[in-house]
Design a protein around this motif. Structure first.
Motif, PDB file in Angstrom:
ATOM      1  N   ARG A  19      23.640  22.014  32.913  1.00  0.00           N
ATOM      2  CA  ARG A  19      23.672  21.888  34.446  1.00  0.00           C
ATOM      3  C   ARG A  19      25.263  22.293  34.920  1.00  0.00           C
ATOM      4  NH1 ARG A  19      18.985  22.400  34.306  1.00  0.00           N
ATOM      5  NH2 ARG A  19      17.457  20.345  34.063  1.00  0.00           N
ATOM      6  N   ASP A  20      26.185  22.441  34.284  1.00  0.00           N
ATOM      7  CA  ASP A  20      27.638  22.909  34.767  1.00  0.00           C
ATOM      8  C   ASP A  20      27.531  24.594  34.998  1.00  0.00           C
ATOM      9  OD1 ASP A  20      28.455  20.121  34.693  1.00  0.00           O
ATOM     10  OD2 ASP A  20      29.063  20.539  32.635  1.00  0.00           O
ATOM     11  N   THR A  21      26.650  25.227  34.546  1.00  0.00           N
ATOM     12  CA  THR A  21      26.835  26.669  34.427  1.00  0.00           C
ATOM     13  C   THR A  21      26.135  27.340  35.514  1.00  0.00           C
ATOM     14  OG1 THR A  21      26.836  26.678  31.913  1.00  0.00           O
ATOM     15  CG2 THR A  21      26.060  28.733  32.817  1.00  0.00           C
ATOM     16  N   ARG A  22      26.794  28.523  36.057  1.00  0.00           N
ATOM     17  CA  ARG A  22      26.265  29.213  37.009  1.00  0.00           C
ATOM     18  C   ARG A  22      26.542  30.713  36.616  1.00  0.00           C
ATOM     19  NH1 ARG A  22      28.208  30.395  42.968  1.00  0.00           N
ATOM     20  NH2 ARG A  22      26.293  31.534  43.881  1.00  0.00           N
ATOM     21  N   VAL A  23      25.560  31.438  36.450  1.00  0.00           N
ATOM     22  CA  VAL A  23      25.749  32.773  35.796  1.00  0.00           C
ATOM     23  C   VAL A  23      25.651  33.747  36.718  1.00  0.00           C
ATOM     24  CG1 VAL A  23      24.802  34.347  34.015  1.00  0.00           C
ATOM     25  CG2 VAL A  23      24.486  31.874  33.824  1.00  0.00           C
ATOM     26  N   VAL A  24      26.819  34.594  36.984  1.00  0.00           N
ATOM     27  CA  VAL A  24      26.937  35.671  37.843  1.00  0.00           C
ATOM     28  C   VAL A  24      26.779  37.033  37.301  1.00  0.00           C
ATOM     29  CG1 VAL A  24      28.144  36.617  39.962  1.00  0.00           C
ATOM     30  CG2 VAL A  24      27.977  34.299  39.531  1.00  0.00           C
ATOM     31  N   SER A  25      27.389  37.152  36.117  1.00  0.00           N
ATOM     32  CA  SER A  25      27.275  38.439  35.392  1.00  0.00           C
ATOM     33  C   SER A  25      27.096  38.150  33.940  1.00  0.00           C
ATOM     34  CB  SER A  25      29.024  38.929  35.156  1.00  0.00           C
ATOM     35  OG  SER A  25      29.753  38.166  34.497  1.00  0.00           O
ATOM     36  N   PRO A  26      26.315  38.847  33.090  1.00  0.00           N
ATOM     37  CA  PRO A  26      25.944  38.838  31.749  1.00  0.00           C
ATOM     38  C   PRO A  26      26.994  38.814  30.682  1.00  0.00           C
ATOM     39  CG  PRO A  26      25.321  40.898  32.396  1.00  0.00           C
ATOM     40  CD  PRO A  26      25.943  40.277  33.675  1.00  0.00           C
ATOM     41  N   LEU A  65      30.689  33.173  27.665  1.00  0.00           N
ATOM     42  CA  LEU A  65      29.333  33.280  28.413  1.00  0.00           C
ATOM     43  C   LEU A  65      28.393  34.429  27.424  1.00  0.00           C
ATOM     44  CD1 LEU A  65      28.032  31.891  30.679  1.00  0.00           C
ATOM     45  CD2 LEU A  65      28.160  33.994  31.976  1.00  0.00           C
ATOM     46  N   LYS A  66      28.737  34.925  26.756  1.00  0.00           N
ATOM     47  CA  LYS A  66      28.282  35.846  25.866  1.00  0.00           C
ATOM     48  C   LYS A  66      27.236  35.408  24.904  1.00  0.00           C
ATOM     49  CE  LYS A  66      30.870  40.278  26.027  1.00  0.00           C
ATOM     50  NZ  LYS A  66      31.967  40.039  26.965  1.00  0.00           N
ATOM     51  N   ILE A  67      27.579  34.079  24.511  1.00  0.00           N
ATOM     52  CA  ILE A  67      26.700  33.112  23.846  1.00  0.00           C
ATOM     53  C   ILE A  67      25.653  32.982  24.322  1.00  0.00           C
ATOM     54  CG2 ILE A  67      26.660  30.860  22.531  1.00  0.00           C
ATOM     55  CD1 ILE A  67      29.744  30.671  22.778  1.00  0.00           C
ATOM     56  N   LEU A  68      25.345  32.625  25.722  1.00  0.00           N
ATOM     57  CA  LEU A  68      24.401  32.191  26.456  1.00  0.00           C
ATOM     58  C   LEU A  68      23.588  33.634  26.647  1.00  0.00           C
ATOM     59  CD1 LEU A  68      22.278  30.715  28.230  1.00  0.00           C
ATOM     60  CD2 LEU A  68      23.773  31.102  30.280  1.00  0.00           C
ATOM     61  N   PHE A  69      24.284  34.689  26.587  1.00  0.00           N
ATOM     62  CA  PHE A  69      23.754  36.101  26.687  1.00  0.00           C
ATOM     63  C   PHE A  69      22.827  36.374  25.528  1.00  0.00           C
ATOM     64  CE2 PHE A  69      23.804  40.673  25.739  1.00  0.00           C
ATOM     65  CZ  PHE A  69      23.137  41.131  26.702  1.00  0.00           C
ATOM     66  N   ALA A  70      23.540  36.014  24.495  1.00  0.00           N
ATOM     67  CA  ALA A  70      22.877  36.304  23.084  1.00  0.00           C
ATOM     68  C   ALA A  70      21.524  35.460  22.862  1.00  0.00           C
ATOM     69  CB  ALA A  70      23.761  36.194  21.990  1.00  0.00           C
ATOM     70  N   ASP A  71      21.970  34.119  23.395  1.00  0.00           N
ATOM     71  CA  ASP A  71      20.772  33.202  22.946  1.00  0.00           C
ATOM     72  C   ASP A  71      19.425  33.571  23.782  1.00  0.00           C
ATOM     73  OD1 ASP A  71      19.723  30.536  22.038  1.00  0.00           O
ATOM     74  OD2 ASP A  71      20.164  29.751  23.820  1.00  0.00           O
ATOM     75  N   THR A  72      19.702  34.440  24.998  1.00  0.00           N
ATOM     76  CA  THR A  72      18.691  34.779  25.992  1.00  0.00           C
ATOM     77  C   THR A  72      17.902  36.026  25.450  1.00  0.00           C
ATOM     78  OG1 THR A  72      19.994  33.499  27.807  1.00  0.00           O
ATOM     79  CG2 THR A  72      18.008  35.106  28.327  1.00  0.00           C
TER      80      THR A  72
END
Length: 401
Positions: free
Chosen positions: A187-194, A99-106
């Motif tokens: 649409r499958d992703t739900r983020v709770v912690s970065p 999930l850190k991939i999404l964190f970095a992308d953001t």
């Protein structure tokens, strides 16, 4: 005037009429480990919403690797978005540190990598027990590029939390990550912690992680960090000399430097989530992405990724795509088909609302109970009708009517 018995019959008829509509109401979301509900076409193509392996070989296509144990995996072309093969790619599973991939992308585009930040106590407290850490100390200064090396190489949750605080705080970062996932049609992703730490309700899928990686690799800094094998990281200040030391850190990606042409991306592992891995490799001008989630053992996530990359390069041009990685949605107000939009594509299904942050207590929502709002309304109507019927029957017996 209708009798009580007729009124009772009319009530049950009304319930029977609305029951199918309520049960089909949108908003039901699959629990972790389950595919999303098939109320609409799966994002990326109908076949990607089916269970089991999906592949369409042409003449001369190699066979898929045997003994693949990942609960979910996908092989795709990072340039064209073509999905060459997949197995349960929309299965919602705990992502761990991928999930850190999404964190970095953001967050990565927001800060100059040469900027310097002094870490406070608050920024490195509240990190989950057993988290992977790069070794950041309070009251010391770090360059932004050092913090990102801590994220990509050491999978440091301390580095993630410092950057999240720089970005306005953990809750703010979680909200932005969820918005970024929605923009990418993940649409499958739900983020709770970065940082990907195990949290109730936090899920993603092999398909979504591939979307995040594809978007991230378009950023040269993202590409540089995920391909870095080792680096020196700033350490503490020596009390005797007053000089600040440093220590070496190495990328925890076991394929980096071993698999030919591997760019990297991100690995993940927690006791509860199991192993996850997103790998990208280049060969003969082609860049392939492979995501594997939750194989039977830790090492298999690397072995199966390498085997699927080998297959993908050998199968390129010898299989029909079974779906595609969709493009990012256009910004609000941009005509469909521009700025990465998908001309003529149907609107994606609604996504559950983002949580406000990892500190919030888990709540029961329509997406968690498996019935959806319509299902619970239907149950309430049936119970109300049954109660009314029982009352009518009791009065009927008492009065003899």
């Amino acid at each position: 005037m209708p009798t009580r018995r007729q009124k009772f019959a009319h009530l049950f008829a009304a319930v029977a009429a609305v029951l199918p509509v309520l049960l089909a109401a949108p908003g039901a979301v699959a629990a972790p480990g389950q595919p999303p509900p098939q109320t609409t076409a799966a994002i990326g193509g109908e076949r990607l919403g089916l269970s089991g392996v999906q592949v369409s070989p042409l003449a001369g296509a190699p066979a898929l690797p045997g003994d693949l144990t990942g609960q979910s995996w996908i092989v795709s072309d990072a340039t064209t978005g073509d999905v060459l093969a997949a197995s349960n790619p929309h299965l919602r599973l705990a992502p761990a540190s991928t999930l850190k991939i999404l964190f970095a992308d953001t967050v990565l585009p927001k800060f100059d990598r040469n900027a310097v930040h002094k870490v406070t106590d608050e920024e490195i407290t509240g990190i989950g027990a057993g988290s992977s850490l790069v070794g950041i100390k309070e009251n010391l200064e770090y360059r932004v590029e050092d913090l990102w090396r801590g994220v990509f190489l050491s999978s440091g949750n301390d580095a993630v939390h410092v950057l999240a605080h720089m970005n306005g705080g953990v809750p703010q970062t979680v909200t932005e990550m969820q918005a970024r996932a929605d923009a990418l049609q993940a649409r499958d992703t739900r983020v709770v912690s970065p940082d990907g730490y195990d949290m109730d309700g936090q899920v993603s899928s092999a398909y979504d992680l591939s979307l995040f990686a594809r978007a991230g690799l378009r950023n040269p800094d993202f590409r540089m960090y995920c391909a870095t094998r080792d680096a020196m990281f700033p350490g503490a200040v020596d009390r005797n000399t007053g000089q600040r030391g440093s220590f070496g850190i190495a990328n925890t990606d076991r394929l980096l430097g071993k698999y030919p042409g591997l760019i990297g991306v991100k690995n993940g592992f927690t006791t509860n989530a199991g192993s996850t891995f997103v790998g990208a490799a280049e060969r003969n001008g082609r860049t392939l992405l492979v995501t594997v989630m939750h194989p039977t053992t830790y090492q298999k996530v690397y072995d199966e990724t390498a085997a699927l990359l080998d297959w993908g390069f050998a199968a390129a041009g010898k299989v029909q795509p079974v779906g595609r990685l969709v493009d990012e949605l256009p910004p609000s107000g941009t005509p469909t088909g521009q700025a990465g939009g998908t001309a003529g594509a149907p609107e994606p299904p609604p996504h559950p609302a983002a949580t406000t942050g990892p500190a919030a207590a888990p709540t029961i929502t329509a997406e968690d109970d498996g019935l959806g709002l319509g299902g619970w309304l239907a149950v309430a109507l049936v119970l109300a009708a049954a109660g009314y019927g029982a009352l009518v029957l009791r009065r009927h017996r008492r009065t003899g009517g």
